[in-house]
Design a protein around this motif. Structure first.
Motif, PDB file in Angstrom:
ATOM      1  N   HIS A 168       0.773  -1.220   0.000  1.00 16.58           N
ATOM      2  CA  HIS A 168       0.077   0.098   0.056  1.00 16.58           C
ATOM      3  C   HIS A 168       0.968   1.215  -0.007  1.00 16.58           C
ATOM      4  O   HIS A 168       0.270   2.257   0.240  1.00 16.58           O
ATOM      5  CB  HIS A 168      -1.100   0.046   1.282  1.00 16.58           C
ATOM      6  CG  HIS A 168      -2.111  -0.943   1.122  1.00 16.58           C
ATOM      7  ND1 HIS A 168      -3.527  -0.715   0.491  1.00 16.58           N
ATOM      8  CD2 HIS A 168      -2.298  -2.251   1.417  1.00 16.58           C
ATOM      9  CE1 HIS A 168      -4.086  -1.523   0.447  1.00 16.58           C
ATOM     10  NE2 HIS A 168      -3.562  -2.681   1.034  1.00 16.58           N
ATOM     11  N   PRO A 198       1.270  13.263   1.287  1.00 18.09           N
ATOM     12  CA  PRO A 198       1.410  12.658   2.586  1.00 18.09           C
ATOM     13  C   PRO A 198       2.798  11.666   2.475  1.00 18.09           C
ATOM     14  O   PRO A 198       2.869  10.981   1.373  1.00 18.09           O
ATOM     15  CB  PRO A 198       0.156  11.881   2.649  1.00 18.09           C
ATOM     16  CG  PRO A 198      -0.519  11.701   1.295  1.00 18.09           C
ATOM     17  CD  PRO A 198       0.152  13.051   0.669  1.00 18.09           C
ATOM     18  N   ARG A 212       4.188   8.286   3.530  1.00 24.48           N
ATOM     19  CA  ARG A 212       3.893   6.806   4.407  1.00 24.48           C
ATOM     20  C   ARG A 212       5.009   6.124   4.737  1.00 24.48           C
ATOM     21  O   ARG A 212       5.825   5.606   4.105  1.00 24.48           O
ATOM     22  CB  ARG A 212       3.015   5.917   3.399  1.00 24.48           C
ATOM     23  CG  ARG A 212       1.720   6.638   3.130  1.00 24.48           C
ATOM     24  CD  ARG A 212       0.897   5.932   2.098  1.00 24.48           C
ATOM     25  NE  ARG A 212      -0.549   6.368   1.597  1.00 24.48           N
ATOM     26  CZ  ARG A 212      -0.796   7.128   1.094  1.00 24.48           C
ATOM     27  NH1 ARG A 212       0.158   8.135   0.364  1.00 24.48           N
ATOM     28  NH2 ARG A 212      -2.194   7.386   0.918  1.00 24.48           N
ATOM     29  N   LEU A 230       0.831   7.645   8.370  1.00 24.85           N
ATOM     30  CA  LEU A 230       0.342   8.490   7.192  1.00 24.85           C
ATOM     31  C   LEU A 230       0.580   9.909   7.630  1.00 24.85           C
ATOM     32  O   LEU A 230      -0.097  10.421   8.504  1.00 24.85           O
ATOM     33  CB  LEU A 230      -1.110   7.950   6.488  1.00 24.85           C
ATOM     34  CG  LEU A 230      -1.472   8.585   5.197  1.00 24.85           C
ATOM     35  CD1 LEU A 230      -2.298   7.911   4.578  1.00 24.85           C
ATOM     36  CD2 LEU A 230      -1.742  10.011   5.516  1.00 24.85           C
ATOM     37  N   SER A 239      -1.644  14.522   6.832  1.00 18.51           N
ATOM     38  CA  SER A 239      -2.990  14.437   6.621  1.00 18.51           C
ATOM     39  C   SER A 239      -3.712  13.783   7.427  1.00 18.51           C
ATOM     40  O   SER A 239      -3.229  12.689   8.081  1.00 18.51           O
ATOM     41  CB  SER A 239      -3.446  13.832   5.129  1.00 18.51           C
ATOM     42  OG  SER A 239      -4.762  13.743   5.251  1.00 18.51           O
ATOM     43  N   SER A 295     -10.350  10.383   4.424  1.00 17.21           N
ATOM     44  CA  SER A 295      -9.880   9.367   3.309  1.00 17.21           C
ATOM     45  C   SER A 295      -8.568   8.813   3.889  1.00 17.21           C
ATOM     46  O   SER A 295      -8.576   7.510   3.870  1.00 17.21           O
ATOM     47  CB  SER A 295      -9.410   9.786   1.991  1.00 17.21           C
ATOM     48  OG  SER A 295      -8.758  11.242   2.339  1.00 17.21           O
ATOM     49  N   ALA A 296      -7.809   9.444   4.481  1.00 19.93           N
ATOM     50  CA  ALA A 296      -6.531   8.741   5.098  1.00 19.93           C
ATOM     51  C   ALA A 296      -6.843   8.171   6.454  1.00 19.93           C
ATOM     52  O   ALA A 296      -6.270   7.008   6.597  1.00 19.93           O
ATOM     53  CB  ALA A 296      -5.613  10.085   5.568  1.00 19.93           C
ATOM     54  N   GLU A 305      -8.158   4.828   5.057  1.00 18.40           N
ATOM     55  CA  GLU A 305      -7.014   4.020   4.405  1.00 18.40           C
ATOM     56  C   GLU A 305      -6.235   3.362   5.689  1.00 18.40           C
ATOM     57  O   GLU A 305      -6.163   1.911   5.502  1.00 18.40           O
ATOM     58  CB  GLU A 305      -6.112   4.934   3.599  1.00 18.40           C
ATOM     59  CG  GLU A 305      -4.834   3.966   3.110  1.00 18.40           C
ATOM     60  CD  GLU A 305      -3.825   5.041   2.583  1.00 18.40           C
ATOM     61  OE1 GLU A 305      -4.222   5.877   1.591  1.00 18.40           O
ATOM     62  OE2 GLU A 305      -2.694   4.768   2.802  1.00 18.40           O
TER      63      GLU A 305
END
Lengths: 373, 373
Positions: free
Chosen positions: B37, B101, B103, B131, B134, B138-139, B142
């Motif tokens: 991911h 962002p 990760r 992450l 943000s 949505s983050a 995820e």
């Protein structure tokens, strides 16, 4: 900038993404090879009682551990600086009753309170394997062959192995080239230093020819055999020839029979592994003795330890960038999952204006397909 | 027996073969999902300056680290007890200039000077992902979805997720259900304790209905929406619904909006992950703020940490024994290598009387084939 707050101590570093990925890959490759040869992984704790680890260490090694008080027991604890002593403890205690030969392997971080010499590094990755209950020639050959196979699987190239006979002087001093007990250590030291003048001064003139039995294996072992007065070294020489025969297709071989530094703990057999792009030793191994749980109990063992941090950095520097698939907001989740299942790495947008290129993406998901950006 | 010498300190254990194998397998499965991911692994050091880690911790957490003097700098160092603060430091410094962002993921051992409550364990495996840049819905969705997918890949079953809103009371106290500043902490504490009488006594009678918005997610989120005076929580409720929609096929969901213990560091969103065969939390996550390198600089982030030791033990206990191929002395090395290449685990004899059965071997190499023993 509050530089002081976020500073790391001397000799300690972060592995950032490229090198962390290489470290994980190298560790995985080595551990998979060890596992395939029957070595069982064990994982000792990062800290233990100081006395427990020190009792299985040679010389001044215990002084190189960070030490601190355990509030639970009020005894001194230490951060491990060498996992092999922990493996020895496990073999003697938790796995004391397991069948021999016992094959164990490990991978973990080890820490020292000070760097050594020119290298300030205080934390390293250490991986290794131990075959416990035998120090037979067949075991020695297996352990070295497995170490080399593991390193090749990890991506190491240009492997070379330097053989040594750690108890060479003791063996010869007993009868073949007799030495007074008080001279043995000095002769050992001068031979290790390759100091011909010092060797004669220390009373080891009879040992001078050994300084010629150093270099590419095939020639050096012949010179050693020629020197071998009375055949005191015959079985060791035969053993080295057998081991060399087993691994010569995997590495360039050399011999330095009186190499001593780093082998104070070893018995009849020792080796150092080198590789391309790695300065200094990549690993070291040999035969030694593990202390059992009961006073006086002990068993033979053969093992090796690798310290692949430098190899990891070299491999990371050579890694090619990876394809990465950008997933826009509201993308087809099932298509993305299918693509991950066949090996794609995906990065999902978290906002409408996330830029694929800025995020390092090479492709973009469009209509269920990966399209180059 | 010299029991004293080989004793391990309280709360520290060896992982023996079955559980070490399961630990490696679980770590590998989780890290592979995170990598797929787009999460880049980083590896911070095991020890750092105490002040650096403490400055990124909340409350009394710094006191739980082992501390000792660094002879190089004469400053206090500490053994890490939580890798998330190290990830925050890396994001602010070494990767301070990387695109957002950002990760990142990690796996490593963390150590505390004392166990907590009934659990004496002082060393744990911690894995997680962050992450950074943000804390958008949505983050958040995820990060939680990735955590659950990783745990499923590792073999966890019966997953459930408990959602919370860590800054619930602060949000309501500002305007909708006003509270004097000096009452806020007490109201937060009584809500967390689910103590209705204590809540009223602390001046939080208006907050009583929140105690009914606890339980299975679908019903609890409706009660929370009904309670939501003036819509102060409208966006948070909508966010939770969206996140829940994304992960409901992966885990059973519950809501406890005022759960506070363990979320003192989090901002608008928090969650706890549970699984079958694991008592207590398997992991925890949420939104928070990472301090930048410059004074006053900060950025939002969402992440999670998993502590899978208990899951590992449960999986190890359920593992089936592996087929293992015994290789007699003088065996066909190429045949053995071919069999390893297709997944066989081999154990070579080191002596003529090595017994395959004693070594746990199920098969034996005969004429280039694996024959059951």
């Amino acid at each position: 900038m509050d530089t002081d707050r976020d500073l790391l101590p001397e000799g300690l570093e972060d592995r950032l993404p490229a090198s962390a990925a290489a470290a994980a890959r190298v560790t995985r490759a080595i551990m998979d090879v060890l596992d395939s040869h029957g070595y069982d992984r064990v994982q000792p704790p990062t800290i233990e009682f100081e006395k427990s680890m020190a009792s299985r260490m040679a010389g001044v090694q215990p002084r190189r551990m960070f030490r601190f008080v355990d509030p639970a027991s009020l005894r001194m604890m230490a951060l491990r600086s060498d996992m092999t002593v922990q493996i020895g403890r496990i073999a003697a205690t938790g796995l004391g009753g397991a069948s021999r030969p016992l094959r164990l392997c490990y991978a973990g971080q080890v820490i020292t309170i000070k760097g050594d010499g020119l290298d300030p590094t205080r934390e390293r990755l250490q991986l290794g394997a131990e075959l416990i209950g035998s120090d037979a020639v067949s075991a020695a050959g297996e352990v070295l062959a497995v170490a080399l196979e593991a390193l090749r699987a990890a991506g190491a190239t240009g492997l070379s192995v330097d053989f040594t006979l750690p108890d060479l002087v003791d063996t010869l001093a007993a009868k073949a080239l007799p030495l007074d007990a008080d001279k043995v250590e000095a002769v050992r030291r001068e031979l290790d230093a390759k100091d011909a003048g010092g060797l004669v001064a220390a009373g080891g003139e009879a040992y001078l020819p050994l300084l010629t039995a150093i270099g590419p294996f095939d020639a050096a072992i012949e010179r050693l055999a020629a020197i071998d007065a009375g055949g005191a070294l015959a079985s060791r020489i035969a053993a080295l020839r057998e081991i060399a025969g087993r691994v010569k297709s995997l590495a360039r071989l050399t011999l330095d029979p009186s190499e001593r530094h780093g082998f104070e703990y070893q018995s009849w057999f020792g080796f150092t592994i080198y590789a391309a792009d790695v300065s200094g030793a990549l690993g070291r191994g040999g035969s030694y003795t593990i202390l059992g749980a009961d006073a006086g109990a002990q068993e033979p063992a053969i093992g090796f330890s690798l310290y692949p941090d430098e190899l990891i950095d070299a491999l990371a520097a050579a890694d090619a960038p990876r394809d990465t698939l950008f997933l826009p907001l509201g993308h087809d989740a099932e298509a993305a999952a299918r693509l991950r299942a066949v090996g794609w790495r995906t990065v999902a947008a978290v906002c409408a204006d996330c830029d694929p290129a800025a995020l390092g993406c090479t492709h973009r998901l469009e209509n269920g397909e990966a399209v180059r950006v």
